[in-house]
Structure formats: C-alpha cells, structure tokens
Design a protein around this motif. Structure first.
Motif, PDB file in Angstrom:
ATOM      1  N   ARG A 380     -66.909 -14.818 -23.665  1.00  0.00           N
ATOM      2  CA  ARG A 380     -66.778 -14.005 -23.197  1.00  0.00           C
ATOM      3  C   ARG A 380     -66.102 -12.823 -23.435  1.00  0.00           C
ATOM      4  O   ARG A 380     -64.729 -12.684 -23.759  1.00  0.00           O
ATOM      5  CB  ARG A 380     -66.750 -14.481 -21.251  1.00  0.00           C
ATOM      6  N   ALA A 381     -67.261 -11.582 -22.541  1.00  0.00           N
ATOM      7  CA  ALA A 381     -65.637 -10.010 -22.984  1.00  0.00           C
ATOM      8  C   ALA A 381     -66.258  -9.675 -21.787  1.00  0.00           C
ATOM      9  O   ALA A 381     -67.338  -9.233 -20.976  1.00  0.00           O
ATOM     10  CB  ALA A 381     -66.404  -9.324 -23.879  1.00  0.00           C
ATOM     11  N   GLY A 382     -64.887  -9.783 -21.324  1.00  0.00           N
ATOM     12  CA  GLY A 382     -65.492  -9.231 -19.710  1.00  0.00           C
ATOM     13  C   GLY A 382     -63.437  -8.685 -19.413  1.00  0.00           C
ATOM     14  O   GLY A 382     -62.342  -8.986 -19.964  1.00  0.00           O
ATOM     15  N   VAL A 383     -63.582  -8.016 -18.193  1.00  0.00           N
ATOM     16  CA  VAL A 383     -62.037  -7.535 -16.930  1.00  0.00           C
ATOM     17  C   VAL A 383     -61.844  -8.661 -16.697  1.00  0.00           C
ATOM     18  O   VAL A 383     -61.880  -9.531 -15.936  1.00  0.00           O
ATOM     19  CB  VAL A 383     -62.562  -6.469 -16.071  1.00  0.00           C
ATOM     20  N   PRO A 493     -62.826 -16.315 -26.887  1.00  0.00           N
ATOM     21  CA  PRO A 493     -64.239 -17.975 -27.020  1.00  0.00           C
ATOM     22  C   PRO A 493     -63.889 -18.781 -26.182  1.00  0.00           C
ATOM     23  O   PRO A 493     -63.954 -19.163 -24.804  1.00  0.00           O
ATOM     24  CB  PRO A 493     -63.788 -18.264 -28.054  1.00  0.00           C
ATOM     25  N   ALA A 494     -65.335 -19.285 -26.658  1.00  0.00           N
ATOM     26  CA  ALA A 494     -66.290 -20.642 -25.193  1.00  0.00           C
ATOM     27  C   ALA A 494     -64.882 -21.303 -24.490  1.00  0.00           C
ATOM     28  O   ALA A 494     -64.226 -21.737 -26.142  1.00  0.00           O
ATOM     29  CB  ALA A 494     -66.989 -21.545 -25.851  1.00  0.00           C
ATOM     30  N   LEU A 495     -64.922 -21.633 -23.824  1.00  0.00           N
ATOM     31  CA  LEU A 495     -63.750 -22.523 -23.603  1.00  0.00           C
ATOM     32  C   LEU A 495     -62.550 -22.651 -23.905  1.00  0.00           C
ATOM     33  O   LEU A 495     -61.501 -23.236 -24.338  1.00  0.00           O
ATOM     34  CB  LEU A 495     -63.864 -24.033 -23.259  1.00  0.00           C
ATOM     35  N   GLY A 496     -62.339 -21.265 -24.283  1.00  0.00           N
ATOM     36  CA  GLY A 496     -60.875 -21.074 -25.183  1.00  0.00           C
ATOM     37  C   GLY A 496     -59.795 -19.906 -24.765  1.00  0.00           C
ATOM     38  O   GLY A 496     -59.965 -19.789 -23.432  1.00  0.00           O
ATOM     39  N   HIS A 497     -58.598 -19.672 -25.621  1.00  0.00           N
ATOM     40  CA  HIS A 497     -58.264 -18.556 -25.249  1.00  0.00           C
ATOM     41  C   HIS A 497     -57.868 -17.322 -26.638  1.00  0.00           C
ATOM     42  O   HIS A 497     -57.573 -17.894 -27.325  1.00  0.00           O
ATOM     43  CB  HIS A 497     -56.977 -19.204 -24.610  1.00  0.00           C
ATOM     44  N   THR A 498     -56.999 -16.636 -25.897  1.00  0.00           N
ATOM     45  CA  THR A 498     -56.501 -16.107 -26.907  1.00  0.00           C
ATOM     46  C   THR A 498     -55.452 -15.005 -26.573  1.00  0.00           C
ATOM     47  O   THR A 498     -55.042 -15.338 -24.993  1.00  0.00           O
ATOM     48  CB  THR A 498     -57.659 -14.407 -26.604  1.00  0.00           C
ATOM     49  N   SER A 499     -54.804 -13.745 -26.564  1.00  0.00           N
ATOM     50  CA  SER A 499     -53.825 -13.596 -25.887  1.00  0.00           C
ATOM     51  C   SER A 499     -53.500 -11.784 -26.336  1.00  0.00           C
ATOM     52  O   SER A 499     -54.332 -11.548 -26.779  1.00  0.00           O
ATOM     53  CB  SER A 499     -52.811 -13.964 -27.104  1.00  0.00           C
ATOM     54  N   LEU A 500     -53.058 -11.328 -26.263  1.00  0.00           N
ATOM     55  CA  LEU A 500     -52.658  -9.876 -25.947  1.00  0.00           C
ATOM     56  C   LEU A 500     -51.567  -8.895 -25.567  1.00  0.00           C
ATOM     57  O   LEU A 500     -50.693  -9.766 -24.534  1.00  0.00           O
ATOM     58  CB  LEU A 500     -53.697  -8.718 -25.227  1.00  0.00           C
ATOM     59  N   PRO A 785     -78.335 -16.599 -12.906  1.00  0.00           N
ATOM     60  CA  PRO A 785     -77.004 -17.959 -13.566  1.00  0.00           C
ATOM     61  C   PRO A 785     -76.366 -17.578 -13.958  1.00  0.00           C
ATOM     62  O   PRO A 785     -74.459 -17.563 -13.947  1.00  0.00           O
ATOM     63  CB  PRO A 785     -77.457 -19.180 -13.518  1.00  0.00           C
ATOM     64  N   PRO A 786     -76.466 -17.047 -15.500  1.00  0.00           N
ATOM     65  CA  PRO A 786     -74.979 -16.278 -15.945  1.00  0.00           C
ATOM     66  C   PRO A 786     -74.694 -15.445 -15.179  1.00  0.00           C
ATOM     67  O   PRO A 786     -72.974 -15.508 -15.598  1.00  0.00           O
ATOM     68  CB  PRO A 786     -75.272 -16.350 -17.317  1.00  0.00           C
ATOM     69  N   ALA A 787     -74.826 -14.451 -14.371  1.00  0.00           N
ATOM     70  CA  ALA A 787     -73.265 -13.620 -13.766  1.00  0.00           C
ATOM     71  C   ALA A 787     -72.871 -14.876 -12.888  1.00  0.00           C
ATOM     72  O   ALA A 787     -71.823 -13.673 -12.523  1.00  0.00           O
ATOM     73  CB  ALA A 787     -74.488 -12.585 -12.839  1.00  0.00           C
ATOM     74  N   ALA A 788     -73.746 -15.472 -12.128  1.00  0.00           N
ATOM     75  CA  ALA A 788     -72.645 -16.213 -11.383  1.00  0.00           C
ATOM     76  C   ALA A 788     -71.621 -16.942 -11.873  1.00  0.00           C
ATOM     77  O   ALA A 788     -70.755 -17.251 -11.064  1.00  0.00           O
ATOM     78  CB  ALA A 788     -73.805 -17.394  -9.927  1.00  0.00           C
ATOM     79  N   GLU A 789     -71.623 -17.693 -12.765  1.00  0.00           N
ATOM     80  CA  GLU A 789     -70.916 -18.142 -13.981  1.00  0.00           C
ATOM     81  C   GLU A 789     -69.393 -17.267 -13.946  1.00  0.00           C
ATOM     82  O   GLU A 789     -68.443 -17.452 -13.844  1.00  0.00           O
ATOM     83  CB  GLU A 789     -71.508 -18.668 -15.419  1.00  0.00           C
ATOM     84  N   VAL A 790     -69.555 -15.664 -14.549  1.00  0.00           N
ATOM     85  CA  VAL A 790     -68.879 -14.248 -14.740  1.00  0.00           C
ATOM     86  C   VAL A 790     -68.260 -14.637 -13.099  1.00  0.00           C
ATOM     87  O   VAL A 790     -66.763 -14.186 -12.877  1.00  0.00           O
ATOM     88  CB  VAL A 790     -68.880 -13.512 -14.811  1.00  0.00           C
ATOM     89  N   PHE A 791     -68.868 -14.787 -12.585  1.00  0.00           N
ATOM     90  CA  PHE A 791     -68.543 -13.594 -11.051  1.00  0.00           C
ATOM     91  C   PHE A 791     -66.918 -15.298 -10.256  1.00  0.00           C
ATOM     92  O   PHE A 791     -66.558 -14.522  -9.617  1.00  0.00           O
ATOM     93  CB  PHE A 791     -70.030 -13.819 -10.025  1.00  0.00           C
ATOM     94  N   ARG A 792     -67.383 -16.233  -9.943  1.00  0.00           N
ATOM     95  CA  ARG A 792     -67.289 -17.505  -9.611  1.00  0.00           C
ATOM     96  C   ARG A 792     -65.955 -18.058 -10.739  1.00  0.00           C
ATOM     97  O   ARG A 792     -65.482 -18.057  -9.599  1.00  0.00           O
ATOM     98  CB  ARG A 792     -67.960 -18.559  -9.777  1.00  0.00           C
ATOM     99  N   HIS A 793     -65.293 -17.720 -12.181  1.00  0.00           N
ATOM    100  CA  HIS A 793     -64.939 -18.585 -12.780  1.00  0.00           C
ATOM    101  C   HIS A 793     -63.944 -17.232 -13.625  1.00  0.00           C
ATOM    102  O   HIS A 793     -64.684 -16.581 -14.401  1.00  0.00           O
ATOM    103  CB  HIS A 793     -66.112 -19.176 -13.722  1.00  0.00           C
ATOM    104  N   ASP A 794     -63.186 -16.538 -12.531  1.00  0.00           N
ATOM    105  CA  ASP A 794     -62.483 -15.737 -13.781  1.00  0.00           C
ATOM    106  C   ASP A 794     -62.040 -15.737 -14.819  1.00  0.00           C
ATOM    107  O   ASP A 794     -61.335 -16.599 -14.875  1.00  0.00           O
ATOM    108  CB  ASP A 794     -61.645 -15.280 -12.131  1.00  0.00           C
ATOM    109  N   LEU A 795     -61.648 -15.256 -15.825  1.00  0.00           N
ATOM    110  CA  LEU A 795     -60.618 -15.350 -16.977  1.00  0.00           C
ATOM    111  C   LEU A 795     -59.000 -16.071 -16.261  1.00  0.00           C
ATOM    112  O   LEU A 795     -58.364 -14.703 -15.011  1.00  0.00           O
ATOM    113  CB  LEU A 795     -60.681 -14.223 -17.596  1.00  0.00           C
TER     114      LEU A 795
END
Length: 888
Positions: A380-383, A493-500, A785-795
C-alpha cells in the motif's frame, strides 16, 4: 411410528433478562433434564444446538460433567455444534467460523457434536452458510425463519454461491415448537396427534417420518413423556437422530434454494434488529477488525511467541456477543450493557496483542522515528497520520524524502503560573512531568523553567533543582518540545512494515520516494480534487462527487429524520409521519487544504420532533410526531486524501430526540433495480422489494457488512449497516431510536416479538458518531472491495522506542495474498503452522497467489484439520470458494 418426537429447549442465553438471571433458570432446567433422563432411559433431549448451555451450566455444576458426557455418548443427549446460536448477519464471516470451530471442538470432548447445523431462530440466514457447514464436516442444516414461499416440502437443497449444497430440514407449521402442544392435555393426546399428522403430512408426504419438535423457549422436559409418546405409537429421538436416519431423496434430487434466506413469507425475520442500538454494531465491527486483521496476523508474522490464550479469550467474547438476542440489541437495557462490555473486552484483548507485537518492532526504530505497519495482504502507498517532533522534513530508511503535510501543532507552553516552585517540584516523578520527560531546566529572572519531551536520555536530579532555588523564584513554566501531527504518504509492503523519521541531520535528501508521481489534493473555494475524485460542497451542505471516469453523484449526504414508533425488532413509521430533510442553517468551514489531506467541516442545524405520541385503541393504534422540537446540530467532516478514489465522511450529532430514525441519503447517478452488498464471505444481490406472506410488512431494508454498491456509487462501511434502495436513492441508517423491546401492537408486525418492556437506553441519546465513505464508480462492484479494505484498515503508526542513534531499519514484507477477487479473511498460528483463510469474491474461477517466507503449504478444513499439499504460489479457487491454507 410415523411421528418422531424430539424433546428440546430453545434457550435464549440473554434477552428480556440479563445473562445471569437466565442462567439461574438454566441450572434448574439442566438439573431436571439430567435427573429425568437418568430416571427414564427412553428419554432423549436436544440441547438447542449450542454448547453455551453446557458451559454455562458446568460453571455452576462442574461435578455434572461426567453425567452429561455419558448421555452424549449414549446418543440420548444432543449438544453443539455451535458454541452459541448467533445472528448470522451481525457478525463477520470469520466470527461464524470460530463459533462453529469452538462449539464442535468442545462438544467433541464430551462425546461428539450434533452433526446438524441447527439454526432454529436466527433472523434469516447468510448465503455462504451451506459452504461453511460442509467445510466443517456437516452435511445437514435445519432452519425456520427466512425460508421462501417456493419451498413446499420439509426438506430442500440449500445452495451456497460456490455451488455447495446441504440437505436442509425446514421446520414448518410452528418452527422449533411445532409439536409443543401435543402433550399439554393428556386427555386429548389422540386428537392432537391426529391434527398434527394431518398438518405435517401436507409437508412431508404420506409415508415419511413426521418431525414433532416438542419444546419452546426455556422449556423443561415433562416427566412421563416416554410413556405418552409410546401410547401414540410414536417414538422419541434427538434432532440429529431423526435427520440422520431419514431415507429420503439425495441432496441433488431435492428442490433447490440458492443464497441467503431473508424471506418474510413463512415467519418474521425482524429486520429492525440490524439498526437498533447502532453503537453496539459499531463496537462489534471495531473489535472484530482489531482481532481478525490486526492482532492475529501481526502476532503470526511478527510476534515473538503466539499469544494464543489472549486471542482465545478475545474470540470467546466475540462469539458470545454474536448471540441472536445479544448483538442484535433486542434485549433489555441490562442485556445490551453486558453485551457492549463483552465486546469492549474483546477489543481490548486484541489491542493488547497488537501493541505487544508493534512495540517489539518499534524497539528497532530510533526514538523520534515512527514505525508504520500495513495490515493489508498487498503493498500500500497511503496516507498515515504520525506525530513527530520539530519541523524537519521526513525521510525513509534510504534517506529519500517522504511526502508530508503538517495538520496541526501541539501546544508547547504547558504551564506558566505564579506559584511556589517547591510545590512544582512535587509534580515531578523521576523524570516524568505532565506526562512527558524532563530534558532540562533553568532559572532566569525569578522563573523556573522546565523543558520536557516525549523521550529523554538526559539525567535529572530534583535535589539539584531544589538546592538552586531562592526566595525570588515565584513563577514556574513548563515548555514542551515542538511536536506536530503530520499526514505522510508512505509505501508499505504487504502485511509488513517500514519506518520514517525527521531528517535530524539535515542532510540533502535524495528526492521523494517512488510515490513522487502521486497526485496531490488541490482545493479551491468549496472544491477538493485529488485526480481520482472531485468533491464539491453545495450551499445546503450536500456533496457533488465526480469520479475520474465522469460518474457524478449530486446531493450526496442529505440527512433525513423520520419517526419510528416501532420497537427493537421492527421499524414502524407513525401513521402521520413528519420527515425533516432541510436544515435551517448551514455553515461550511475549511479544515485543511492539501496536498495530502484536504477537509471541510459542514455544520447543519435542524429542528427535529422531540418524540412521538402513540394514541388510539389497542385494535387500531395510531401515532404522530410531537410538535415539540429539539435543535440538533449535525456536523460532517468531509475529507479527501491523496490516492483514494473515495471521500471520507464522519457524521456526528447529539441525539436529544426519541422515537425516530436518521438516515443518510445518496442519490444514484444511474437507475438501479438491485444492490450488491458484502457480508460473510459473499456479495449478495438484492432487489427493490422483499418477499412477504406471514403478516410482517416486508420492508426492503437489508444489512451490508463492509460495503454496498448500487447505481454507480458505493458506500464503504465500518460496521454492519442497514440500507434501503428507494426512490432512486441509497438510504443508510445512522440511528434508530425506540423505547420498547417489543410493542404488543406494532403497525408493521401482527404479533409481539417478545414482552412489551421499556428500553429507554435503546433511544440511543447522546453523542453519536458514524464514519463511512462514498465512492462513485463505473461498471461492476469489482473495484469496491480493495477500496473498502483501505478504508476499513488504517495503516498503523507507532512511535519508535530504540536508541536515537540507530539508523532506520529497512522495510520488511510479511505475507502477500493477491488474485482477481481474492480477499484474505484470517491469518493466525495453529500447531506450528500459519493458517490463512481466503475467499474468492468473484463470479468466475480465479487464482490466488500467496508469497512469503514458507516452504510448505497444505489445505485444511474450517476446523484446521490438515489436507493435501497445495501449490500456494498458484492456488486455483472456484467462484465464491472459501479456502483455508496452512503454511510453514
């Protein structure tokens, strides 16, 4: 011997009395059942298909376990297969699976689970239930409510969307109590039996055994029943004994009924339970997402050890809360309060596991930095909203600059008052002061100044400060480091993590991360546009939405308030209703203008009738809305983020009115004769009407779990929401306020659904807040469904806790699950394997691609029992197939 009597009880665990009050009666009933069965060897009893009855009893009578087990092994006492008799539409598909898994495994320990999916009193049935039952090893179902008028026999083939069929026993002519009257008057046994045979023969034919369900709500067995049954030439059995002994047509030869069962033709399905006590449904949705999509997957992929007991406790509470008189909200206020507490505990347990795992990962991120975790099984590339110190730009582990927008600054001056500084020293506990940590102090001009921050490695000695104080120090200031809330566009990354982290070294960044091609949100006056969606706020506070493909929705977000003099089971408008849809005043303010997040606040003022007045006679009740009104301010935050094809809405108001229903209306950009709604491993198409027949008015209001799509627009939802497609608009219920568990006279239902008890808390007074999103789209619902996935599950954003000198750790992937229409519903650990469940939300066969750090893969059933090896890199799925895969 044609009549087969099945003695049973239908046990509502909690309803018009709370759980513990009903349990007192359950213990007395179970004492009587065991005593009667041991005294009369011919006695059989079916314990309502739910193991909760056994568990609740054994908690009080643990010494009775062996007595129960002996009767189960003899085949005279039928228990399970469910842990609790659920409401199928008000919990997730995964909750249904865990319910069945829990009930069957616990029943097996007492002998065996009843091999029948007994669903006697649910308010309708979900489309995928036949597939769920078969995947758990059950070949039979038994239902009462929701069966359509096309069913003319007592058995039919119930077919799931993937084609899986189960033989289903229908309970006609009275449902689970169709034989309850047989033995009420011993002197009328033969006459009542003749009448029963005549009635049931019309359903079951001239030669088939006739099923007499002898029992009702909270009923106990009758002493001497075996003799009465024998005197009629009948026999006694359990429900499973009756069904599994039938020698009838094969499933493929029975009449077919496909998909969900929500017909009003033969029994009430009480659809108003979907929208009553909406805050309980909201809590259930939050808790299920927390456990299913955050706690379990993160613990399975990134945890140190599997916290199985904590997660078991969370699921136990979620399953308990799913009861058909629990999450439905159709009980007394005490019951609803206990259900809400149970759901909250489940969410807290999930949060604890999530935080345990993320804190472990955050220890590798330097303090001042932020860990970002992706709960979705695809990149995901998201806010994401993060809180950081200072004003430096954000960078990732490679040193590339991360697109960011500051949303707000935290206050830096926490205290500035005349006071005795020695009193201020008592505020300090170690290094903690006002919830932060002391990083320094100074004395200047009679002022003692402390500087504080979220983290500090600076040693601090209170005695040193005390020794430095003089009598001319009369003022104390506490100054915090500058902190800001930032919207950052992050690739994970998928079911993963990054940092900043902020670029503290102020080195030259190497340019934006690969999301540099992102389109920012642009604003002008009352218009927001991110290249995917244009949003314009009209003078009346409604929205015009235009997608990149040119689909336009005009007038979205209109709030309509109408009367409701029904009860917790059924909405009923007053005989003379007064709909309020136009605000008296509208104010529109700008919150932020992009480039990552833009938002407007819309404030609309209405005058809603304060309550309703029920008048008339018991034979002809009537009602009107009162002339007295309340001023209600409805606030709506309208938010558009970069990269999202939908607009987020948060609607809130202080409900000071009673006996009403509040709905959000969305006009359709194109004419529609049906809607598509997601729920419980399926997408169900529904028309503009519902089938009636039993007397209950068949309102075409339906449940949607995570989204509903119709006429070129979709609503993305955080919890199960009631919707209706009417007059060219999609109406979403935000609130339904009622004051009775059941009304003896409900205008839309011919008979009481329960006792007429007051439920003042079901008026749902106080602050109400609902979040959803609207998405115009072209073509089918495939993009929803992909949009609902993003809306319902915040980073997730978690502050780093490692040494400040550490570099940012590189991004790490967990498990990737992709494929046309493939959706992940569960990922957990079981017996040393990672167990993944996916469903193909597709009308066509598809292929799931699973990638991650594993070398073995095998199929499993819904109970986790392993099957044959599979190629997870290319896993074929039938349309609408539910598949469970174990990996290691």
């Amino acid at each position: 011997m044609r009549v087969v009597v099945v003695p049973h009880t239908h046990w509502d665990r909690e309803w018009y009395e709370p759980f513990q009050r009903f349990r007192l009666r359950l213990v007395a009933l179970m004492d009587e059942v065991l005593d009667t069965m041991e005294r009369e060897p011919a006695y059989h009893f079916t314990l309502d298909g739910q193991l909760a009855c056994v568990d609740d009893y054994l908690e009080v009578r643990p010494e009775a376990r062996d007595r129960i087990a002996a009767l189960v092994r003899e085949g005279r006492l039928a228990i399970g297969p469910w842990q609790i008799l659920l409401d199928e539409f008000l919990c997730s598909g995964e909750n249904i699976v865990r319910n069945l898994e829990l009930g069957m495994s616990r029943a097996d320990k007492l002998g065996r689970a009843m091999p029948v999916g007994y669903l006697p009193d649910m308010f309708g049935h979900t489309a995928q239930m036949p597939q769920i039952l078969r995947l758990a090893g059950l070949e039979h179902a038994c239902v009462y409510r929701g069966v359509p008028s096309s069913v003319r026999t007592d058995a039919f083939a119930w077919v799931a969307p993937d084609g899986t069929a189960v033989r289903t026993q229908y309970l006609p002519a009275g449902g689970y109590g169709n034989g309850a009257h047989l033995f009420e008057a011993p002197g009328e046994l033969e006459a009542r039996a003749e009448q029963f045979v005549a009635t049931m023969t019309r359903w079951q034919g001239e030669s088939a055994p006739l099923l007499a369900m002898y029992g009702t709500d909270h009923s106990a067995p009758v002493a001497g029943l075996p003799e009465m049954v024998s005197s009629l030439g009948a026999r006694m059995d359990t429900l499973s004994g009756y069904i599994t002994s039938l020698d009838g047509p094969a499933v493929g030869e029975l009449p077919r009924v496909e998909g969900e069962l929500r017909s009003h033709a033969r029994a009430n399905i009480l659809p108003g339970v979907i929208s009553v006590r909406a805050h309980v449904k909201q809590a259930m949705g939050r808790a299920e997402r927390m456990v299913e999509r955050y706690a379990e997957p993160l613990a399975a992929l990134w945890g140190d050890s599997w916290p199985g007991r904590f997660l078991d406790m969370a699921w136990w509470r979620l399953v308990d809360a799913s009861g058909h008189d629990s999450v439905t909200g159709c009980g007394v206020d005490d019951t609803a309060q206990q259900v809400a507490a149970r759901i909250a505990e489940a969410e807290h347990l999930g949060q604890a596991v999530r935080d345990m795992v993320t804190s472990r990962l955050a220890a590798a991120v330097p303090s001042g930095g932020v860990l970002v975790v992706n709960p979705s099984p695809f990149p995901r590339a998201g806010v994401v909203l993060v809180e950081v110190a200072g004003s430096d730009p954000l960078v990732d582990a490679s040193g590339a600059r991360v697109p960011a927008q500051t949303l707000e600054y935290a206050p830096t001056l926490l205290l500035d008052e005349e006071m005795d500084p020695r009193v201020a020293l008592t505020f300090v506990h170690g290094t903690e002061l006002y919830g932060q940590h002391v990083t320094g102090w100074s004395l200047d001009g009679g002022v003692l100044t402390f500087t504080v921050a979220r983290e500090s490695s600076t040693p601090f000695d209170v005695a040193e400060v005390s020794a430095a104080l003089t009598d001319d120090v009369t003022r104390v200031r506490i100054v915090a480091e500058p902190r800001r809330t930032v919207a950052a566009l992050v690739e994970t990354p998928a079911l993963g993590h990054t940092s900043l982290r902020p670029n503290l070294q102020r080195t030259s960044a190497t340019g934006y991360v690969s999301a540099q091609t992102w389109d920012g949100v642009r604003t002008h006056a009352r218009v927001m546009d991110n290249g995917l969606l244009k949003v314009e706020v009209a003078d009346d506070g409604t929205l015009t939405l235009t997608s990149r493909d040119g689909v336009t929705v005009t007038g979205a977000g209109r709030v309509v308030d109408g009367g409701d003099v029904g009860d917790t089971y059924n909405h009923a408008p007053p005989a003379t209703d007064h709909l309020i849809s136009e605000p008296d005043d509208v104010e529109i303010g700008t919150v932020c203008t992009g480039p990552l997040v833009a938002a407007f606040d819309v404030r609309r003022v209405y005058r809603w009738p304060a309550d309703a007045q029920v008048e008339g006679t018991p034979e002809l009740p009537a009602a009107t809305r009162s002339d007295r009104t309340e001023e209600i301010v409805v606030g709506t935050r309208v938010e558009l983020r970069a990269g999202e094809p939908f607009v987020r809405l948060q609607v809130e108001f202080d409900n000071r009115c009673s006996d009403h229903r509040v709905r959000l209306h969305v006009p359709l950009p194109a004419a529609a004769t049906s809607s598509f709604a997601e729920g419980q491993f399926a997408v169900v198409e529904r028309g503009l009407t519902a089938e009636g027949g039993c007397g209950e008015t068949p309102l075409p209001t339906f449940p949607a779990s995570s989204w509903v799509s119709t006429g070129g627009v979709a609503a993305l939802l955080e919890h199960v929401t009631e919707y209706e497609l009417a007059d060219g608009e999609l109406a979403l219920t935000l609130l339904r306020s009622v004051g009775y568990l059941s009304r003896n006279r409900n205008a839309l239902r011919p008979e009481p659904a329960g006792p007429q008890l007051p439920t003042p808390a079901a008026q749902s007074r106080g602050l109400r807040r609902v979040s959803l999103a609207l998405m115009p789209h072209t073509g089918s619902w495939a993009a929803v469904p992909p949009a609902a996935e993003v809306f319902r599950h915040d980073l997730l954003a978690v502050p780093g806790t490692g040494d400040a000198s550490l570099p940012l750790p590189p991004a790490a992937a967990g498990l990737s699950v992709t494929g046309e229409g493939v959706v992940m519903t569960s990922l957990r650990e079981r017996d040393g394997w990672k167990e993944l469940r996916v469903v193909a939300l597709s009308d066509a066969d598809t292929v799931a691609t699973i990638e991650g750090a594993f070398t073995e893969a095998r199929a499993a059933d819904l109970r986790g029992r392993p099957g044959a090896p599979v190629d997870a890199s290319r896993l074929p799925l039938r349309a609408w197939e539910i598949a469970t895969i174990q990996l290691r």
